[in-house]
Write a protein that holds these residues in place. Structure first.
Motif, PDB file in Angstrom:
ATOM      1  N   PHE A 193       0.725  -1.078  -0.035  1.00  0.00           N
ATOM      2  CA  PHE A 193       0.047  -0.035   0.058  1.00  0.00           C
ATOM      3  C   PHE A 193       0.817   0.981  -0.074  1.00  0.00           C
ATOM      4  CE2 PHE A 193      -2.139   3.081   3.140  1.00  0.00           C
ATOM      5  CZ  PHE A 193      -3.385   3.372   1.989  1.00  0.00           C
ATOM      6  N   VAL A 194       0.524   1.996  -0.870  1.00  0.00           N
ATOM      7  CA  VAL A 194       1.284   3.309  -0.963  1.00  0.00           C
ATOM      8  C   VAL A 194       0.314   4.649  -0.803  1.00  0.00           C
ATOM      9  CG1 VAL A 194       2.878   4.795  -2.275  1.00  0.00           C
ATOM     10  CG2 VAL A 194       3.292   2.345  -1.970  1.00  0.00           C
ATOM     11  N   LYS A 195       0.336   5.617  -0.103  1.00  0.00           N
ATOM     12  CA  LYS A 195      -0.368   6.508   0.247  1.00  0.00           C
ATOM     13  C   LYS A 195       0.475   7.766   0.365  1.00  0.00           C
ATOM     14  CE  LYS A 195      -4.151   8.183   3.042  1.00  0.00           C
ATOM     15  NZ  LYS A 195      -5.116   8.087   4.100  1.00  0.00           N
ATOM     16  N   ILE A 196       0.430   8.733  -0.611  1.00  0.00           N
ATOM     17  CA  ILE A 196       0.909  10.249  -0.611  1.00  0.00           C
ATOM     18  C   ILE A 196      -0.072  11.218   0.278  1.00  0.00           C
ATOM     19  CG2 ILE A 196       2.011  12.013  -1.576  1.00  0.00           C
ATOM     20  CD1 ILE A 196       3.412   9.250  -1.908  1.00  0.00           C
ATOM     21  N   PHE A 197       0.348  11.838   1.178  1.00  0.00           N
ATOM     22  CA  PHE A 197      -0.482  12.875   1.909  1.00  0.00           C
ATOM     23  C   PHE A 197      -0.093  14.103   1.488  1.00  0.00           C
ATOM     24  CE2 PHE A 197      -0.374   9.095   4.763  1.00  0.00           C
ATOM     25  CZ  PHE A 197      -1.487   9.339   5.500  1.00  0.00           C
ATOM     26  N   PRO A 198      -1.419  14.962   0.979  1.00  0.00           N
ATOM     27  CA  PRO A 198      -1.178  16.114   0.330  1.00  0.00           C
ATOM     28  C   PRO A 198      -0.713  17.329   1.371  1.00  0.00           C
ATOM     29  CG  PRO A 198      -3.495  15.687   0.677  1.00  0.00           C
ATOM     30  CD  PRO A 198      -2.800  14.439   0.916  1.00  0.00           C
ATOM     31  N   GLY A 199       0.145  18.189   0.822  1.00  0.00           N
ATOM     32  CA  GLY A 199       0.105  19.576   1.629  1.00  0.00           C
ATOM     33  C   GLY A 199       1.154  19.399   2.827  1.00  0.00           C
ATOM     34  N   VAL A 200       1.739  18.097   3.042  1.00  0.00           N
ATOM     35  CA  VAL A 200       2.722  17.945   4.083  1.00  0.00           C
ATOM     36  C   VAL A 200       3.981  17.779   3.684  1.00  0.00           C
ATOM     37  CG1 VAL A 200       0.567  17.059   5.742  1.00  0.00           C
ATOM     38  CG2 VAL A 200       2.196  15.527   4.402  1.00  0.00           C
ATOM     39  N   ALA A 201       5.137  17.985   4.616  1.00  0.00           N
ATOM     40  CA  ALA A 201       6.412  17.823   4.386  1.00  0.00           C
ATOM     41  C   ALA A 201       6.940  16.467   4.959  1.00  0.00           C
ATOM     42  CB  ALA A 201       7.101  19.010   4.617  1.00  0.00           C
ATOM     43  N   HIS A 202       8.143  16.179   4.520  1.00  0.00           N
ATOM     44  CA  HIS A 202       8.956  15.014   5.178  1.00  0.00           C
ATOM     45  C   HIS A 202       8.893  15.120   6.741  1.00  0.00           C
ATOM     46  CE1 HIS A 202      11.928  12.153   5.243  1.00  0.00           C
ATOM     47  NE2 HIS A 202      12.654  12.628   6.177  1.00  0.00           N
ATOM     48  N   GLY A 203       8.555  14.080   7.450  1.00  0.00           N
ATOM     49  CA  GLY A 203       8.742  14.281   8.743  1.00  0.00           C
ATOM     50  C   GLY A 203       7.470  14.567   9.481  1.00  0.00           C
ATOM     51  N   TRP A 204       6.321  14.831   8.635  1.00  0.00           N
ATOM     52  CA  TRP A 204       5.078  15.298   9.181  1.00  0.00           C
ATOM     53  C   TRP A 204       4.436  14.356  10.256  1.00  0.00           C
ATOM     54  CZ3 TRP A 204       4.035  11.614   5.721  1.00  0.00           C
ATOM     55  CH2 TRP A 204       3.134  11.092   5.706  1.00  0.00           C
ATOM     56  N   SER A 205       4.610  13.025  10.107  1.00  0.00           N
ATOM     57  CA  SER A 205       3.679  12.030  10.966  1.00  0.00           C
ATOM     58  C   SER A 205       4.272  12.115  12.608  1.00  0.00           C
ATOM     59  CB  SER A 205       4.036  10.681  10.495  1.00  0.00           C
ATOM     60  OG  SER A 205       5.041  10.142  10.685  1.00  0.00           O
ATOM     61  N   VAL A 206       5.551  12.535  12.752  1.00  0.00           N
ATOM     62  CA  VAL A 206       5.732  12.848  14.271  1.00  0.00           C
ATOM     63  C   VAL A 206       6.404  14.038  14.533  1.00  0.00           C
ATOM     64  CG1 VAL A 206       6.254  10.243  14.698  1.00  0.00           C
ATOM     65  CG2 VAL A 206       7.911  11.376  13.611  1.00  0.00           C
ATOM     66  N   ARG A 207       6.594  14.860  13.442  1.00  0.00           N
ATOM     67  CA  ARG A 207       7.334  16.329  13.788  1.00  0.00           C
ATOM     68  C   ARG A 207       6.250  17.144  13.562  1.00  0.00           C
ATOM     69  NH1 ARG A 207      12.087  14.239  11.473  1.00  0.00           N
ATOM     70  NH2 ARG A 207      12.342  16.006   9.990  1.00  0.00           N
ATOM     71  N   TYR A 208       5.350  17.497  14.352  1.00  0.00           N
ATOM     72  CA  TYR A 208       4.276  18.378  13.918  1.00  0.00           C
ATOM     73  C   TYR A 208       4.056  19.111  15.333  1.00  0.00           C
ATOM     74  CZ  TYR A 208       1.511  14.880  16.802  1.00  0.00           C
ATOM     75  OH  TYR A 208       1.386  13.881  17.726  1.00  0.00           O
ATOM     76  N   SER A 209       3.417  20.402  15.091  1.00  0.00           N
ATOM     77  CA  SER A 209       3.207  21.126  16.286  1.00  0.00           C
ATOM     78  C   SER A 209       1.767  20.856  16.737  1.00  0.00           C
ATOM     79  CB  SER A 209       3.252  22.615  15.873  1.00  0.00           C
ATOM     80  OG  SER A 209       2.641  23.511  16.884  1.00  0.00           O
ATOM     81  N   LEU A 210       1.566  20.670  18.166  1.00  0.00           N
ATOM     82  CA  LEU A 210       0.307  20.519  18.753  1.00  0.00           C
ATOM     83  C   LEU A 210      -0.695  21.635  18.422  1.00  0.00           C
ATOM     84  CD1 LEU A 210       1.240  18.907  21.815  1.00  0.00           C
ATOM     85  CD2 LEU A 210       0.234  17.818  19.898  1.00  0.00           C
ATOM     86  N   GLU A 211      -0.151  22.981  18.147  1.00  0.00           N
ATOM     87  CA  GLU A 211      -0.884  24.019  18.041  1.00  0.00           C
ATOM     88  C   GLU A 211      -1.268  24.180  16.677  1.00  0.00           C
ATOM     89  OE1 GLU A 211       2.139  24.200  19.843  1.00  0.00           O
ATOM     90  OE2 GLU A 211       1.046  24.097  21.599  1.00  0.00           O
ATOM     91  N   ASP A 212      -0.691  23.337  15.707  1.00  0.00           N
ATOM     92  CA  ASP A 212      -1.278  23.288  14.245  1.00  0.00           C
ATOM     93  C   ASP A 212      -2.372  22.442  13.962  1.00  0.00           C
ATOM     94  OD1 ASP A 212      -1.395  23.151  11.455  1.00  0.00           O
ATOM     95  OD2 ASP A 212       0.679  23.738  11.137  1.00  0.00           O
ATOM     96  N   GLU A 213      -3.660  22.807  13.909  1.00  0.00           N
ATOM     97  CA  GLU A 213      -4.714  21.743  13.880  1.00  0.00           C
ATOM     98  C   GLU A 213      -4.521  20.932  12.602  1.00  0.00           C
ATOM     99  OE1 GLU A 213      -9.644  21.758  13.614  1.00  0.00           O
ATOM    100  OE2 GLU A 213      -8.472  23.595  14.462  1.00  0.00           O
ATOM    101  N   SER A 214      -4.146  21.653  11.546  1.00  0.00           N
ATOM    102  CA  SER A 214      -4.172  20.736  10.387  1.00  0.00           C
ATOM    103  C   SER A 214      -2.934  19.820  10.205  1.00  0.00           C
ATOM    104  CB  SER A 214      -3.774  21.938   9.283  1.00  0.00           C
ATOM    105  OG  SER A 214      -3.790  21.121   7.817  1.00  0.00           O
ATOM    106  N   ALA A 215      -1.854  20.371  10.772  1.00  0.00           N
ATOM    107  CA  ALA A 215      -0.786  19.344  10.843  1.00  0.00           C
ATOM    108  C   ALA A 215      -1.106  18.167  11.956  1.00  0.00           C
ATOM    109  CB  ALA A 215       0.401  20.046  11.439  1.00  0.00           C
ATOM    110  N   VAL A 216      -1.820  18.255  13.033  1.00  0.00           N
ATOM    111  CA  VAL A 216      -2.114  17.176  13.736  1.00  0.00           C
ATOM    112  C   VAL A 216      -3.248  16.403  13.224  1.00  0.00           C
ATOM    113  CG1 VAL A 216      -3.552  16.758  15.849  1.00  0.00           C
ATOM    114  CG2 VAL A 216      -1.972  18.469  15.924  1.00  0.00           C
TER     115      VAL A 216
END
Length: 240
Positions: A198-221
């Motif tokens: 299975f391969v899935k590309i997440f739109p609008g996010v950058a390398h590292g997004w799944s664990v290096r996100y800001s809790l204050e950024d609702e879209s990133a979370v």
């Protein structure tokens, strides 16, 4: 690990975060969470910032709540990257000391230790640096399923060697593992009828997004949680 994106949005490390405990396991200091009696285990392999990243431990606890024993080893022996911009930091020396081939070898005793505890099925997920290690682990049947999230630079040969169900979750904005390359890997994997992929590309996010996100950024979370759920669903399907 060949892009500056690998070092962006560094976490603030904490040795005390998470609901689990740190113990020596398989020769490595390891964050362990979940039921010690579970016959199903998940190995999480960090990015270059290591096993004390709060978002990573939070994810480990989430996976554990689904019934798994979860282990997050310190593959960097107390030497994660803390400040990439420090002028005294020698990236090349660090990469040589902490290369993914060594990570692969260090992971084997961890898998052995899990099996010695009566674990009957193991899944492995890796992030960036850890993603490349997990692809190597997926070349054997030592694990039952693999998930790689915004992996470090993996090769066609490594993809050709994969032998277990594997999910690849990539970012639209990724210089290390661009979407076009991951989609090509998906095509190669789909030709292997003996296991699922299975391969899935997440739109609008950058390398590292799944664990290096800001809790204050609702879209990133939201994007991170979607990837984490995909990971957990994959394990629910194949680690049983």
């Amino acid at each position: 690990m060949s892009s500056s994106q690998c070092f962006e949005n560094p976490p603030t490390l904490s040795s005390t975060c998470g609901a689990g405990t740190v113990q020596e396991f398989g020769g490595l200091q390891t964050y362990i969470t979940g039921s010690p009696d579970s016959k199903l285990a998940i190995l999480l392999i960090s990015d270059v910032f290591g096993y004390e990243a709060p978002n990573l431990r939070k994810l480990a606890d989430k996976v554990a709540s689904a019934g798994y024993l979860v282990v997050v080893p310190d593959f960097f022996y107390g030497d994660p990257i803390i400040n990439f911009n420090d002028p005294t930091f020698d990236r090349d020396s660090w990469r040589k000391t902490h290369n993914t081939d060594k990570g692969y070898e260090d992971a084997k005793p961890v898998l052995t230790a899990l099996k010695s505890r009566g674990v009957s099925a193991i899944g492995a997920a890796g992030f960036c640096w850890g993603g490349k290690v997990v692809v190597k682990l997926a070349s054997s049947t030592d694990i039952q399923a693999a998930v790689v999230l915004h992996p470090g630079k993996i090769t066609e040969d490594e993809i050709d060697d994969v032998k277990v169900p594997i999910a690849i979750l990539g970012a639209e904005i990724d210089h290390t593992s661009p979407p076009e390359q991951l989609k090509e890997f998906g095509k190669k994997l789909s030709e292997k009828s003996e296991f699922d992929s299975f391969v899935k590309i997440f739109p609008g996010v950058a390398h590292g997004w799944s664990v290096r996100y800001s809790l204050e950024d609702e879209s990133a979370v939201k994007s991170a949680e979607e990837a984490q759920l995909d990971m957990l669903n994959w394990f629910t399907k194949y680690v049983k």
